[in-house]
Design a protein around this motif. Structure first.
Motif, short mmCIF file in Angstrom:
data_model
loop_
_atom_site.label_atom_id
_atom_site.label_comp_id
_atom_site.label_asym_id
_atom_site.label_seq_id
_atom_site.Cartn_x
_atom_site.Cartn_y
_atom_site.Cartn_z
N GLY A 147 0.69 -1.18 -0.21
CA GLY A 147 0.02 0.21 -0.06
C GLY A 147 1.21 2.02 0.43
N ILE A 148 2.51 1.26 -0.69
CA ILE A 148 2.87 2.65 0.02
C ILE A 148 3.45 2.40 -1.68
CG2 ILE A 148 4.53 3.70 0.74
CD1 ILE A 148 4.04 2.15 3.98
N ALA A 149 3.38 3.42 -2.38
CA ALA A 149 3.72 3.94 -2.89
C ALA A 149 6.09 4.56 -2.93
CB ALA A 149 3.68 4.33 -3.99
N LYS A 150 7.02 3.98 -3.31
CA LYS A 150 8.33 4.37 -2.70
C LYS A 150 9.69 3.84 -4.12
CE LYS A 150 8.69 -0.15 -0.52
NZ LYS A 150 7.11 -1.10 -1.21
N GLY A 151 10.14 4.55 -4.04
CA GLY A 151 11.44 4.24 -4.76
C GLY A 151 13.15 4.13 -3.79
N LEU B 12 21.91 3.30 0.70
CA LEU B 12 20.37 2.50 0.10
C LEU B 12 19.77 2.83 1.16
CD1 LEU B 12 22.96 0.77 -1.53
CD2 LEU B 12 20.85 -0.50 -1.80
N THR B 13 19.04 3.85 0.68
CA THR B 13 17.46 4.46 1.34
C THR B 13 16.42 3.92 0.40
OG1 THR B 13 17.75 7.13 0.33
CG2 THR B 13 18.67 5.84 2.68
N MET B 14 14.87 3.95 0.68
CA MET B 14 13.67 3.47 0.68
C MET B 14 13.09 4.90 1.45
SD MET B 14 11.30 1.10 1.33
CE MET B 14 12.23 -0.70 0.87
N VAL B 15 12.70 5.52 0.01
CA VAL B 15 11.79 7.28 -0.19
C VAL B 15 10.13 6.93 -0.32
CG1 VAL B 15 12.31 9.34 -0.66
CG2 VAL B 15 14.06 7.93 -0.26
N LYS B 16 9.71 7.43 0.30
CA LYS B 16 8.37 7.54 0.00
C LYS B 16 7.69 8.35 -1.14
CE LYS B 16 3.53 7.90 2.53
NZ LYS B 16 2.96 8.26 3.46
N LYS B 17 6.87 7.83 -2.29
CA LYS B 17 6.68 8.66 -3.24
C LYS B 17 5.81 10.26 -2.38
CE LYS B 17 8.20 5.61 -7.09
NZ LYS B 17 7.76 5.15 -7.84
N LEU B 18 6.29 10.52 -3.26
CA LEU B 18 5.10 12.64 -3.08
C LEU B 18 3.67 11.81 -3.26
CD1 LEU B 18 4.58 14.89 -1.86
CD2 LEU B 18 4.80 15.67 -4.58
#
Length: 688
Positions: free
Chosen positions: A653-657, A679-685
């Protein structure tokens, strides 16, 4: 779906070219059911224009695939694999007409679809770009203002795949999975004998509408003349006999345009029984089981099948007796009949060819098992392309030639004795290049000696014992992430092999320039390139908002003696250079040195923004190096730069890159003291 089963007249095989289904003109040649001998299809390529077909692939399919990213291509493969897997039973039904049992068909059908799944998953090793950055940056100048970086882009042509009759589905899918992920379209030319099964799968692929138009074309019949129209951006692959492959490889058009040609030819593969694997050991039983399987699966019509059975001379009789017994228990017949373990060869012509090859082998070998009176279950022995398994023994493998040059492409293999492991290695090499070999032994020293001694002549070697047997895929199973091919007689080519295979369909180009320029070209930050500073902390930004080259300059911190002592106590790392100043004589250190991992930890403390934001987690560290000793009194700071961004599919349920940050830790002189990539996992706007 099988015409014979429906009592229909033979149907004409269709081609899919230039966006439409067509049939060749004329009556065509008949194709027969391997079990019943009845004509079931006809095929003809008359009227096809190979030049226009290739031009269509280049003009329509190639641009469509080239503009897609690796992630998009990979998801395309996944969708296609799922679609074909849901339709698999129609392929199984028609596959029976090739003489294949359910197990034989499983290798061809689900093995082929498995290649699509494997290469779909491989997308995660590629960027969300249409091109690939290959290897590390090469520094080309003392001052760092001139660097080089290899990039790879899809070739602008079409991949032409000329395939063999034994795997009409796997032979296609194991190749197109790779070229599609690379960004190239394909023209498939399956062998005439089984092209009807390839046609059925291509129909399902086209009907799915998952591929862009032009990505796949099918020529179901003779492809004579197609190489006359190959151009320099094309790629040609061939699977089949070594003799035919050598002729194609020398085609003047391929030579003139330096067209990549990958050849995977049938070879005289071998399996070696270790001297320790005597009767009564698990390894002896594994060896017998593996040889029997390789002789009878697909009725021996496998390019990786065991043709030479290399065993200690003291075990010749044991192996002969065990193999003869298990071969005698092989039930032959109609795949529809319960209990049938071996079907038929592809047609009567192939039966006669195999019999001729057996006669040639008998010039220096003796038949020790064959059964002319074998029973056929559920079919007419004379109408179908049935044949008995045949086991031979050659007592003089070091001087005989036929066993190392003649391949009976059916359920035929020859036992060869060896005196010691060096001789076993020499015998295996007499095949002059093989796709695969295997060594069955419980002694890892024997396995090592055999592998290192024979690897130069083989594309793949399986070291099999009781510990690996449960999950081993066996002697004859090529795997998507490992190369398939071999030197010499085997063709000298490589297919699949994970990322290695993808590179065959791409052009490598060395890009040179200033780090800033190369950063802009590759979309990966190059060390020494210009920074894009922003007041806002990068950890406060969503994935879409971050720019390649965007840099955060941290506050500074001075390392103290207490830092070093305290970190040693916390980490339990009491290496002498950190704790014992009296032990530094003769070392490169001038005084107590700070732990490298303390420097990284301190760097994190300098660049991490503590409050909650779009950064979800830090899940990895790459390319970490400590480039200069750090002593008490050194002041350090961090340049944190967005190096690369990798898109990810939405999960949970989370859009990320993924964002890769270059962590450049420097001292008061401005010199780098440590460098790493986090390496980091970052949430998308955009969460839609």
């Amino acid at each position: 779906m099988n015409p014979e089963l429906n009592n229909q007249m033979p149907q004409k095989i269709q081609h899919y070219t230039q966006g439409q289904w067509t049939t060749g003109t004329g009556d065509g040649e008949a194709l027969h059911h391997a079990i019943t001998g009845e004509p079931i299809f006809t095929h003809s390529v008359k009227g096809l224009d190979f030049k226009d077909i290739l031009a269509y692939g280049r003009a329509v399919g190639n641009p469509a695939l080239r503009k897609m990213t690796f992630q998009e291509r990979g998801l395309m493969l996944k969708a296609l694999a799922m679609h074909l897997h849901a339709k698999k039973e129609i392929f199984y039904e028609l596959s029976k007409a090739t003489g294949a049992t359910r197990v034989d068909s499983w290798i061809d059908i689900e093995g082929g679809i498995g290649n699509l799944f494997a290469y779909a998953s491989l997308r995660r090793q590629f960027p969300n770009e249409a091109y690939y950055i290959d290897g590390e940056t090469a520094p080309l100048s003392k001052g760092g203002s001139f660097v080089g970086q290899h990039i790879m882009v899809p070739k602008e042509g079409v991949a032409v795949h000329i395939n063999a009759f034994n795997f009409p589905i796997w032979g296609m899918l194991e190749k197109v999975a790779v070229n599609w992920l690379a960004g190239m379209p394909a023209v498939i030319k399956p062998a005439e004998q089984t092209c009807f099964l390839t046609e059925l799968m291509v129909k399902e692929i086209i009907n799915s509408k998952i591929l862009p138009e032009g990505a796949l074309q099918l020529i179901a019949g003779s492809g004579k003349g197609i190489l006359d129209h190959i151009e320099m951006q094309d790629v040609v692959t061939f699977t089949g006999s070594a003799k035919t492959g050598r002729l194609l490889k020398q085609h003047p058009n391929l030579v003139e345009h330096a067209v990549p040609f990958t050849m995977e030819a049938d070879s005289l593969n071998s399996s070696v029984l270790g001297e320790d694997a005597v009767p009564g050991t698990p390894e002896f039983d594994l060896f017998i089981k593996e040889v029997k399987k390789e002789m009878t699966i697909k009725c021996g019509q496998k390019c990786t099948a065991i043709r030479r059975i290399i065993v200690p001379e003291k075990l010749i009789e044991d192996v002969q007796a065990a193999l003869s017994k298990t071969l005698a228990q092989t039930t032959i017949g109609n795949p529809d009949v319960e209990g049938v373990r071996m079907g038929a060869l592809i047609n009567h012509t192939q039966v006669e060819i195999v019999k001729q090859q057996i006669e040639a082998l008998k010039k220096s070998s003796e038949v020790v098992y064959s059964n002319d009176d074998f029973e056929v279950m559920g079919a007419d022995k004379n109408k179908g392309a049935f044949i008995s398994p045949t086991l031979l023994v050659n007592q003089h493998p070091m001087t005989s030639e036929e066993v190392h040059t003649i391949e009976a492409f059916g359920p035929v293999s020859t036992i060869l004795p060896y005196k010691n492991l060096d001789e076993a290695i020499a015998i295996s090499k007499k095949g002059l290049g093989s796709l695969c070999s295997s060594i069955v032994t419980a002694d890892d020293r024997i396995a090592k000696q055999y592998v290192l001694g024979s690897a130069s002549h083989h594309g793949r070697i399986l070291a099999l014992n009781k510990d690996s047997a449960k999950e081993s895929t066996g002697h004859g199973s090529p795997l998507p992430l490992l190369t398939h091919g071999g030197p010499g007689r085997a063709g000298g080519g490589e297919e699949m092999g994970g990322k290695r295979g993808v590179m065959h369909y791409m052009q490598r180009c060395a890009v040179q320039g200033h780090p800033t320029t190369v950063t802009e070209i590759t979309n990966v930050y190059q060390y020494g390139g210009a920074y894009k500073e922003d007041i806002a902390h990068p950890f406060s930004k969503h994935w879409e908002e971050l720019q390649i080259g965007e840099t955060y300059i941290s506050a500074k911190r001075t390392v103290t003696e207490s830092d070093i002592v305290n970190f040693a106590n916390v980490s339990w790392d009491h290496f002498y250079a950190h704790t014992d100043v009296t032990a530094l004589d003769g070392t490169i250190f001038e005084q107590r040195v700070a732990h490298g991992y303390f420097i990284l930890s301190a760097a994190a403390g300098l660049f991490v923004q503590a409050k909650k934001g779009p950064v979800l987690l830090n899940y990895g560290l790459e390319e970490c190096r400590f480039t200069k000793p750090v002593y008490a009194g050194t002041t350090i700071g961090v340049r944190l730069t967005v190096k690369e961004k990798i898109d990810q599919e939405k999960k949970d349920g989370i859009a990320k890159g993924i964002v890769k940050f270059l962590v450049d830790v420097y001292d008061e002189t401005g010199e780098t003291i440590a460098i790493a990539t986090i390496l980091t996992m970052v949430k998308k706007l955009n969460q839609e």
